[in-house]
Design a protein around this motif. Sequence first.
Motif, PDB file in Angstrom:
ATOM      1  N   UNK A 146      12.111   3.511  33.613  1.00  0.00           N
ATOM      2  CA  UNK A 146      12.194   3.427  32.141  1.00  0.00           C
ATOM      3  C   UNK A 146      10.855   3.062  31.510  1.00  0.00           C
ATOM      4  N   UNK A 147       9.948   4.010  31.513  1.00  0.00           N
ATOM      5  CA  UNK A 147       8.606   3.680  30.999  1.00  0.00           C
ATOM      6  C   UNK A 147       7.965   4.823  30.207  1.00  0.00           C
ATOM      7  N   UNK A 148       8.822   5.682  29.617  1.00  0.00           N
ATOM      8  CA  UNK A 148       8.288   6.775  28.796  1.00  0.00           C
ATOM      9  C   UNK A 148       9.060   6.875  27.484  1.00  0.00           C
ATOM     10  N   UNK A 149       9.426   5.721  26.939  1.00  0.00           N
ATOM     11  CA  UNK A 149      10.316   5.694  25.776  1.00  0.00           C
ATOM     12  C   UNK A 149       9.690   6.289  24.525  1.00  0.00           C
ATOM     13  N   UNK A 150       8.393   6.138  24.368  1.00  0.00           N
ATOM     14  CA  UNK A 150       7.737   6.641  23.159  1.00  0.00           C
ATOM     15  C   UNK A 150       7.894   8.156  23.067  1.00  0.00           C
ATOM     16  N   UNK A 151       7.530   8.872  24.114  1.00  0.00           N
ATOM     17  CA  UNK A 151       7.615  10.335  24.057  1.00  0.00           C
ATOM     18  C   UNK A 151       9.066  10.817  24.086  1.00  0.00           C
ATOM     19  N   UNK A 152       9.937  10.059  24.724  1.00  0.00           N
ATOM     20  CA  UNK A 152      11.352  10.447  24.749  1.00  0.00           C
ATOM     21  C   UNK A 152      11.980  10.295  23.364  1.00  0.00           C
ATOM     22  N   UNK A 153      11.561   9.256  22.645  1.00  0.00           N
ATOM     23  CA  UNK A 153      12.036   9.089  21.271  1.00  0.00           C
ATOM     24  C   UNK A 153      11.497  10.213  20.387  1.00  0.00           C
ATOM     25  N   UNK A 154      10.212  10.521  20.552  1.00  0.00           N
ATOM     26  CA  UNK A 154       9.597  11.595  19.761  1.00  0.00           C
ATOM     27  C   UNK A 154      10.230  12.950  20.066  1.00  0.00           C
ATOM     28  N   UNK A 155      10.720  13.129  21.284  1.00  0.00           N
ATOM     29  CA  UNK A 155      11.330  14.404  21.670  1.00  0.00           C
ATOM     30  C   UNK A 155      12.759  14.539  21.154  1.00  0.00           C
ATOM     31  N   UNK A 156      13.292  13.444  20.602  1.00  0.00           N
ATOM     32  CA  UNK A 156      14.625  13.452  19.977  1.00  0.00           C
ATOM     33  C   UNK A 156      15.749  13.811  20.950  1.00  0.00           C
ATOM     34  N   UNK A 157      15.597  13.372  22.212  1.00  0.00           N
ATOM     35  CA  UNK A 157      16.742  13.487  23.112  1.00  0.00           C
ATOM     36  C   UNK A 157      17.758  12.425  22.709  1.00  0.00           C
ATOM     37  N   UNK A 158      19.005  12.599  23.115  1.00  0.00           N
ATOM     38  CA  UNK A 158      20.065  11.714  22.634  1.00  0.00           C
ATOM     39  C   UNK A 158      20.310  10.512  23.536  1.00  0.00           C
ATOM     40  N   UNK A 183       5.716  17.080  30.925  1.00  0.00           N
ATOM     41  CA  UNK A 183       5.880  16.109  29.853  1.00  0.00           C
ATOM     42  C   UNK A 183       7.218  16.333  29.162  1.00  0.00           C
ATOM     43  N   UNK A 184       7.639  15.334  28.384  1.00  0.00           N
ATOM     44  CA  UNK A 184       8.875  15.481  27.615  1.00  0.00           C
ATOM     45  C   UNK A 184       8.749  16.631  26.612  1.00  0.00           C
ATOM     46  N   UNK A 185       7.567  16.785  26.036  1.00  0.00           N
ATOM     47  CA  UNK A 185       7.361  17.880  25.080  1.00  0.00           C
ATOM     48  C   UNK A 185       7.556  19.233  25.749  1.00  0.00           C
ATOM     49  N   UNK A 186       7.022  19.381  26.960  1.00  0.00           N
ATOM     50  CA  UNK A 186       7.180  20.642  27.699  1.00  0.00           C
ATOM     51  C   UNK A 186       8.653  20.916  28.004  1.00  0.00           C
ATOM     52  N   UNK A 187       9.376  19.877  28.394  1.00  0.00           N
ATOM     53  CA  UNK A 187      10.767  20.049  28.794  1.00  0.00           C
ATOM     54  C   UNK A 187      11.689  20.335  27.612  1.00  0.00           C
ATOM     55  N   UNK A 188      11.404  19.718  26.475  1.00  0.00           N
ATOM     56  CA  UNK A 188      12.337  19.817  25.340  1.00  0.00           C
ATOM     57  C   UNK A 188      11.964  20.905  24.334  1.00  0.00           C
ATOM     58  N   UNK A 189      10.748  21.439  24.426  1.00  0.00           N
ATOM     59  CA  UNK A 189      10.297  22.428  23.430  1.00  0.00           C
ATOM     60  C   UNK A 189      11.263  23.615  23.297  1.00  0.00           C
ATOM     61  N   UNK A 190      11.778  24.178  24.394  1.00  0.00           N
ATOM     62  CA  UNK A 190      12.664  25.346  24.233  1.00  0.00           C
ATOM     63  C   UNK A 190      14.123  24.993  23.943  1.00  0.00           C
ATOM     64  N   UNK A 191      14.466  23.711  23.837  1.00  0.00           N
ATOM     65  CA  UNK A 191      15.864  23.318  23.707  1.00  0.00           C
ATOM     66  C   UNK A 191      16.336  23.333  22.256  1.00  0.00           C
ATOM     67  N   UNK A 192      17.619  23.588  22.089  1.00  0.00           N
ATOM     68  CA  UNK A 192      18.263  23.556  20.778  1.00  0.00           C
ATOM     69  C   UNK A 192      18.659  22.107  20.491  1.00  0.00           C
ATOM     70  N   UNK A 193      17.965  21.466  19.542  1.00  0.00           N
ATOM     71  CA  UNK A 193      18.170  20.039  19.296  1.00  0.00           C
ATOM     72  C   UNK A 193      19.504  19.735  18.606  1.00  0.00           C
ATOM     73  N   UNK A 194      20.253  20.779  18.250  1.00  0.00           N
ATOM     74  CA  UNK A 194      21.575  20.534  17.683  1.00  0.00           C
ATOM     75  C   UNK A 194      22.602  20.239  18.783  1.00  0.00           C
TER      76      UNK A 194
END
Length: 373
Positions: free
Chosen positions: A292-304, A271-282
């Motif tokens: 292009x069908x996972x926009x909700x979780x990608x937005x919540x994961x705050x990828x750029x 999941x996007x949460x699994x992939x982004x949890x260890x990342x530095x969001x700065x």
Amino acid sequence: MRMWLIIMLTTLIVTGLSLLYLSGKIGAFGFIAPDDFPKWRRWLRGFILVILAFVIIAKLLNPVNAIVCVFYLTLIWMLCGLAFTLAQRFFHINYDPHYIGYAAIALTLIALGLGWYLDHHVWEKEYTFYTSKLKDPLKIVMFADSHIGTTFKADGFAKHLKSMQAHNPDMVIIAGDYVDDDTKKEDMITSTQALGQLQTKYGVYFAFGNHDEGYYGKEYRGYSGLDLVNELKKNGVNVLADDVKLLDNEIYIMGRKDASADREHRGGRLTMADLTRPLDKSKYIITIDHQPNDYKTQTESKVDLVLSGHTHGGQLFPLNQVGKWIGANDLIYGHEKRGKTDFIVTSGISDWSIKFKTGTKSEYVIINLLPQK
């Protein structure tokens, strides 16, 4: 799966009704049969001609493209009939009924000829975004849906790469469906060698699409998804399958497994949460996700930035937005911003089965990421 069965059944029904409709219209032409012929015999002759034309197109291209031609001729014929009727009613213009057919056939040839051109030629599409997360400008060239062997083979692909290289990108991103189920092994190898000739600062990055692993097994096309991965890596391409790389301690680039890994039981994906949890969001996070069908979780994961293909830009007018209407895709083409995330969907540099693009055109994408002023 049920949704696609409904679409397939609807397509077959519409095609059948279109063939019946065109049989009557073609049979009404004077050169098909004398005026004193019974109506059913005129219709039968029209039916034979329509089926013969359908078979010829199916042999020259494929059955899917024959269906597209029938759909367009039917739609345009009906619109021409409406236009001539309105002209007669409101402007009192008298006309030979056969003019409707002549106009419909001519306009269909023009529309499909233009669609062929838009599909088989490749344009550039450019986007510019500003971010406070980067110190220096970053130029990305992204393409998807090359489906090697459909509108071009390895030599044509190499020419498109030369056009991309002329932009001196810092990185090149391949957002899935690099090859097709019918891509020959020699074309796959030669095309991948051409990728290895690209000169970039950060390299070339690839994420899987739904066709890259092949739906019909290694025996069908002569190589497996693993063989493709090995060939890509041999030529210096970074293959990302639920993987993340950090570049210059400033940019994350993440490649997801295709959504078909979940839906078609190909091993699943994180999941996007699994992939982004260890990342530095700065740091700036780029995500490659073919569908292009996972926009909700990608937005919540705050990828750029999320880069996708798959939709072929909607492919055919007036059916461009069907994928969005039925919930298969969040965006069909272009750019959309949700929260702090920019989403881009490209129409792709080639095609899969349909050889016409009447609602979009083939392209690769240039993305300029500039430091916030």
